[in-house]
Design a protein around this motif. Structure first.
Motif, PDB file in Angstrom:
ATOM      1  N   VAL A 502      60.640  74.676 -49.214  1.00  0.00           N
ATOM      2  CA  VAL A 502      60.832  75.056 -50.611  1.00  0.00           C
ATOM      3  C   VAL A 502      61.936  74.195 -51.212  1.00  0.00           C
ATOM      4  O   VAL A 502      62.708  73.548 -50.500  1.00  0.00           O
ATOM      5  N   ILE A 616      60.762  77.363 -55.853  1.00  0.00           N
ATOM      6  CA  ILE A 616      60.953  78.806 -55.707  1.00  0.00           C
ATOM      7  C   ILE A 616      61.591  79.438 -56.926  1.00  0.00           C
ATOM      8  O   ILE A 616      61.404  80.638 -57.178  1.00  0.00           O
ATOM      9  N   ALA A 623      58.288  82.483 -53.001  1.00  0.00           N
ATOM     10  CA  ALA A 623      58.878  83.695 -52.432  1.00  0.00           C
ATOM     11  C   ALA A 623      57.869  84.443 -51.574  1.00  0.00           C
ATOM     12  O   ALA A 623      58.201  84.996 -50.511  1.00  0.00           O
ATOM     13  N   ALA A 626      57.580  82.563 -48.332  1.00  0.00           N
ATOM     14  CA  ALA A 626      58.767  82.758 -47.505  1.00  0.00           C
ATOM     15  C   ALA A 626      58.729  84.085 -46.777  1.00  0.00           C
ATOM     16  O   ALA A 626      59.278  84.218 -45.677  1.00  0.00           O
ATOM     17  N   SER A 627      58.095  85.069 -47.391  1.00  0.00           N
ATOM     18  CA  SER A 627      57.995  86.376 -46.730  1.00  0.00           C
ATOM     19  C   SER A 627      56.930  86.403 -45.643  1.00  0.00           C
ATOM     20  O   SER A 627      56.969  87.271 -44.760  1.00  0.00           O
ATOM     21  N   THR A 632      62.158  79.347 -43.328  1.00  0.00           N
ATOM     22  CA  THR A 632      62.117  78.635 -44.609  1.00  0.00           C
ATOM     23  C   THR A 632      63.144  77.508 -44.569  1.00  0.00           C
ATOM     24  O   THR A 632      64.313  77.736 -44.224  1.00  0.00           O
ATOM     25  N   VAL A 634      64.932  74.589 -46.919  1.00  0.00           N
ATOM     26  CA  VAL A 634      65.218  74.262 -48.316  1.00  0.00           C
ATOM     27  C   VAL A 634      65.507  72.764 -48.425  1.00  0.00           C
ATOM     28  O   VAL A 634      66.335  72.237 -47.675  1.00  0.00           O
ATOM     29  N   LYS A 650      68.619  80.416 -51.975  1.00  0.00           N
ATOM     30  CA  LYS A 650      68.788  81.187 -50.739  1.00  0.00           C
ATOM     31  C   LYS A 650      68.619  82.680 -50.995  1.00  0.00           C
ATOM     32  O   LYS A 650      67.996  83.405 -50.206  1.00  0.00           O
ATOM     33  N   VAL A 653      64.977  83.646 -51.246  1.00  0.00           N
ATOM     34  CA  VAL A 653      64.314  83.718 -49.935  1.00  0.00           C
ATOM     35  C   VAL A 653      64.707  84.992 -49.203  1.00  0.00           C
ATOM     36  O   VAL A 653      63.862  85.709 -48.637  1.00  0.00           O
ATOM     37  N   GLU A 654      65.971  85.304 -49.195  1.00  0.00           N
ATOM     38  CA  GLU A 654      66.438  86.479 -48.456  1.00  0.00           C
ATOM     39  C   GLU A 654      66.002  87.772 -49.114  1.00  0.00           C
ATOM     40  O   GLU A 654      65.853  88.802 -48.441  1.00  0.00           O
ATOM     41  N   GLY A 658      62.779  86.644 -46.071  1.00  0.00           N
ATOM     42  CA  GLY A 658      62.673  85.361 -45.409  1.00  0.00           C
ATOM     43  C   GLY A 658      63.961  84.953 -44.725  1.00  0.00           C
ATOM     44  O   GLY A 658      65.024  85.514 -44.967  1.00  0.00           O
ATOM     45  N   VAL A 660      66.289  81.558 -43.904  1.00  0.00           N
ATOM     46  CA  VAL A 660      66.558  80.152 -44.169  1.00  0.00           C
ATOM     47  C   VAL A 660      67.099  79.520 -42.893  1.00  0.00           C
ATOM     48  O   VAL A 660      68.168  79.896 -42.413  1.00  0.00           O
TER      49      VAL A 660
END
Length: 724
Positions: A502, A616, A623, A626-627, A632, A634, A650, A653-654, A658, A660
């Protein structure tokens, strides 16, 4: 590169100013050129000016008239001080002086202007400069015409000299007139004082002479008589007091004490002493006879007794007589005291009267003599001033006449260019530092690790192409080998082999990074699948010149088999799933159950699954991906994405669960950022002629092939059959 995501850094990083200047050299050069060219253009269009200079010397005021002689009466205007010279500077450029100079040079006629405009113009071009440590003044004139500059400088100097001379003469004449008036008043005052003194002289009868006076001894005899009378009175009073004391003693003392005291008095015809001596002699004889044993009735003893008593009786009679003498003497002395007191009182009144006369006479004499002395000083000064007015001496001396300039002094082309270059360089550096301060983009590895608390997996140099299209062994591949190695060691679970790539925004090199990473992993023996899940703007098919009409979306929306949408690339171990037809609801398709099953299936079939996604921060597709995937990665373009946007990447994603794994710092100009030269040092030693690298992919391939045997792939020849 460490496998831990937690790294400690200094919260206040140091600033490499030299590196900033190198990175912003374009801004500095542009600013420098703009300012330098502007200075050159302005200098070339500014009208040229020529300068001529007259040098004059200022002398102290030579006709400074004071009413009296002596240093205490010196006129302050005649002394050379800094304030005096400053006044002369202002006098040179005063409108009256400039008007005289303009009239002398006929400037109103020559320039076709009225006098006020000419004076205003001269005020802007005439300048006075002192020569340090001297009384010299430079009169500088700058004008577009060299001849006009010379004429103006000469006219201003001459006008200043004429005006200064006239001012000095007018001041002296005014002072002389004032001195004449003061002298006349002083003469009248002297006459008045002389009349007053004459009246006193005639009234008191005191002779007076110029230069001396007999009247200075006025009243000295009367004062002496008064003092003599006071002395005599004091003596008489003292005598009276002594007599009173003596009489008192004679009254108070006993007989024996009275005789002894009276015998000691210094009085004329005092017989008490003689009688007292006779009495003492008879008593002593009686004592001698008594010592010889002679009785009191002896004739001699009786005779001595009679003699002693007779002398004592006569002494008492004499004491009574002395008392009468003392009383008579006291009366006489008291009468003298009364007469002398009357004399003293009379003399005191005379002395007071004489003292008053002396005071008035002395004051009148001193006033007259002082006024006469002042009049003499004024007459002397009047004569001296007349002599000074006749002396031919100028207060200003012209030492240097102006010359016609041969070349202009303004503008100074060389100085202006140097100044423009210096100012341009300073402004360029200031703008560069300001831009660097305002630039919040990601500039270094420390920025990424400080704000995201995740490692930087790789630093990709600028202008790296597609590796599988390059001939030979490209040194750019080493950066992606580092990325491959760091991914291997930073994933906590070896089964986490699905990774989505991403970025925060478009154009950061996300798709190129994915293709090159997949190529390097395939070279290393990993069976690698690339899935183009960017259903907004798919690009992976363009790297391999493959049609993307059938692919991921077809598989997710129809009953196509997996074998129908996965294509073999020309690179061994590298497979590709195109995006397919772009749907209307990309996020809904990617968030389907079939997408989850697809990822689980390809994870079992391939060693590494790389999923491309849209930015993203722009859409929700990334997103969702990423799940679904394990990890993931970056991709951040160097000096493009702001730090706060990087943190939002970040967080995005979280927020969907997800993980990173790290950040790839892409498109880094290692030539301008020296901190990356050591990180990408393979450029200095990596060479395509090093053929040993050809054996490394084979060894890695053999290793990875043996690892993938449980998945149904034992060799590269049978890998296609095992995948499908």
């Amino acid at each position: 590169m460490q496998g831990s995501n937690q790294t400690n850094f200094d919260s206040t990083p140091s600033i490499d100013y030299w590196q900033i200047l190198k990175n912003r050299y374009g801004v500095i050069l542009l600013t420098f050129l703009l300012v330098f060219i502007t200075a050159a253009v302005i200098t070339s269009v500014i009208p040229e000016k020529y300068e001529s200079t007259s040098v004059v010397q200022v002398h102290p005021s030579t006709i400074a008239i004071t009413p009296f002689r002596g240093q205490s009466a010196v006129n302050p205007g005649s002394q050379m001080t800094a304030q005096y010279l400053q006044n002369e500077f202002e006098s040179i450029i005063a409108p009256e002086t400039l008007a005289m100079a303009a009239e002398k040079a006929q400037l109103p006629v020559q320039w076709g202007m009225d006098m006020d405009d000419v004076v205003s113009l001269l005020e802007g071009i005439v300048e006075t400069i002192p020569r340090r440590g001297t009384d010299f003044i430079e009169i500088n004139v700058r004008h577009a015409s060299a001849s006009d500059a010379k004429n103006i400088a000469e006219s201003v100097a001459e006008a200043y000299i004429v005006r200064r001379r006239k001012i000095e003469e007018d001041r002296a004449k005014k002072a002389l007139d004032a001195l004449d008036a003061e002298s006349t008043e002083q003469e009248d005052l002297v006459d008045d004082y002389r009349k007053d003194l004459t009246v006193l002289i005639q009234q008191y009868g005191i002779p007076y002479f110029d230069g001396g006076s007999a009247g200075n001894r006025l009243g000295l005899s009367e004062q002496a008589m008064f003092q003599s009378a006071k002395g005599k009175l004091a003596n008489f009073e003292t005598q009276a007091d002594q007599i009173k004391i003596q009489i008192g003693k004679l009254v108070q003392l006993t007989s024996e004490e009275l005789i002894s005291y009276a015998a000691g008095l210094d009085l004329p015809q005092n017989q008490v002493t003689a009688y007292a001596l006779q009495n003492r002699s008879a008593v002593d004889r009686m004592l001698d006879l008594e010592a010889q044993g002679i009785g009191k009735k002896h004739p001699d003893m009786v005779t001595m007794k009679q003699r002693a008593d007779g002398a004592l009786e006569k002494a008492h009679e004499e004491v009574i007589s002395l008392k009468e003498v003392l009383r008579t003497k006291l009366d006489l002395v008291e009468q003298q005291v009364l007469k002398m007191r009357e004399m003293v009182d009379a003399r005191q009144e005379d002395a007071i009267t004489l003292s008053l006369k002396q005071t008035s006479y002395t004051q009148a004499k001193e006033q007259y003599e002082q006024a006469r002395g002042m009049l003499r000083e004024m007459k002397f000064k009047h004569s001296e001033a007349k002599i000074l007015l006749k002396m031919p001496r100028d207060p200003i001396t012209l030492h240097e006449k102006p010359k016609k300039a041969s070349k202009p002094v303004f503008p100074n082309f060389t100085m202006n260019l140097l100044l423009g270059a210096g100012v341009g360089l300073i402004f360029g550096i200031a703008i560069a530092l300001l831009l660097e301060h305002l630039d919040t983009s990601v500039k270094s590895l420390e920025d990424v690790e400080r704000y995201l608390q995740v490692p930087v997996l790789a630093v990709i140099p600028k202008d790296v192409g597609v590796l599988h299209k390059q001939s030979g062994m490209s040194p750019d591949a080493e950066a992606y080998r580092i990325l491959r190695t760091n991914i291997e060691f930073n994933r906590k679970n070896p089964e986490n082999n699905s990774i989505t790539v991403v970025s925060g925004g478009a154009g950061e090199g996300k798709s190129t990074t994915l293709v090159n990473l997949a190529y390097v992993c395939a070279q290393g023996g990993y069976t690698t699948l690339m899935i183009d899940a960017d259903l907004r703007r798919p690009r992976l098919h363009t790297f391999f010149d493959i049609n993307n009409s059938v692919g991921l979306t077809n598989y997710l929306t129809t009953d196509l088999a997996l074998e129908d949408v996965i294509l073999q690339t020309p690179v061994d171990n590298l497979y590709f799933m195109p995006s397919g037809i772009l749907p209307a609801d990309a996020a809904g398709i990617l968030n389907s159950r079939r997408m989850s099953e697809l990822l689980q299936d390809v994870k079992q079939r391939f060693d590494l699954v790389l999923v491309d996604s849209p930015p993203i921060l722009g859409v929700s597709d990334a997103a969702v991906l990423a799940s679904e995937v394990d990890l993931t990665m970056v991709v951040v373009q160097h000096r493009k994405l702001p730090r706060n946007m990087l943190m939002r990447v970040k967080q995005a994603v979280e927020n969907v669960g997800g993980q990173v794994i790290g950040v790839v710092l892409n498109n880094v100009d290692v030539r301008s950022d020296s901190q990356y030269q050591y990180y990408t040092s393979y450029y200095t030693y990596y060479s395509p002629s090093n053929m040993e690298e050809n054996q490394k992919p084979q060894a890695m391939t053999a290793r990875k092939s043996s690892k993938s045997e449980p998945k149904g792939s034992s060799s590269s020849d049978t890998s296609n059959d095992d995948l499908y």
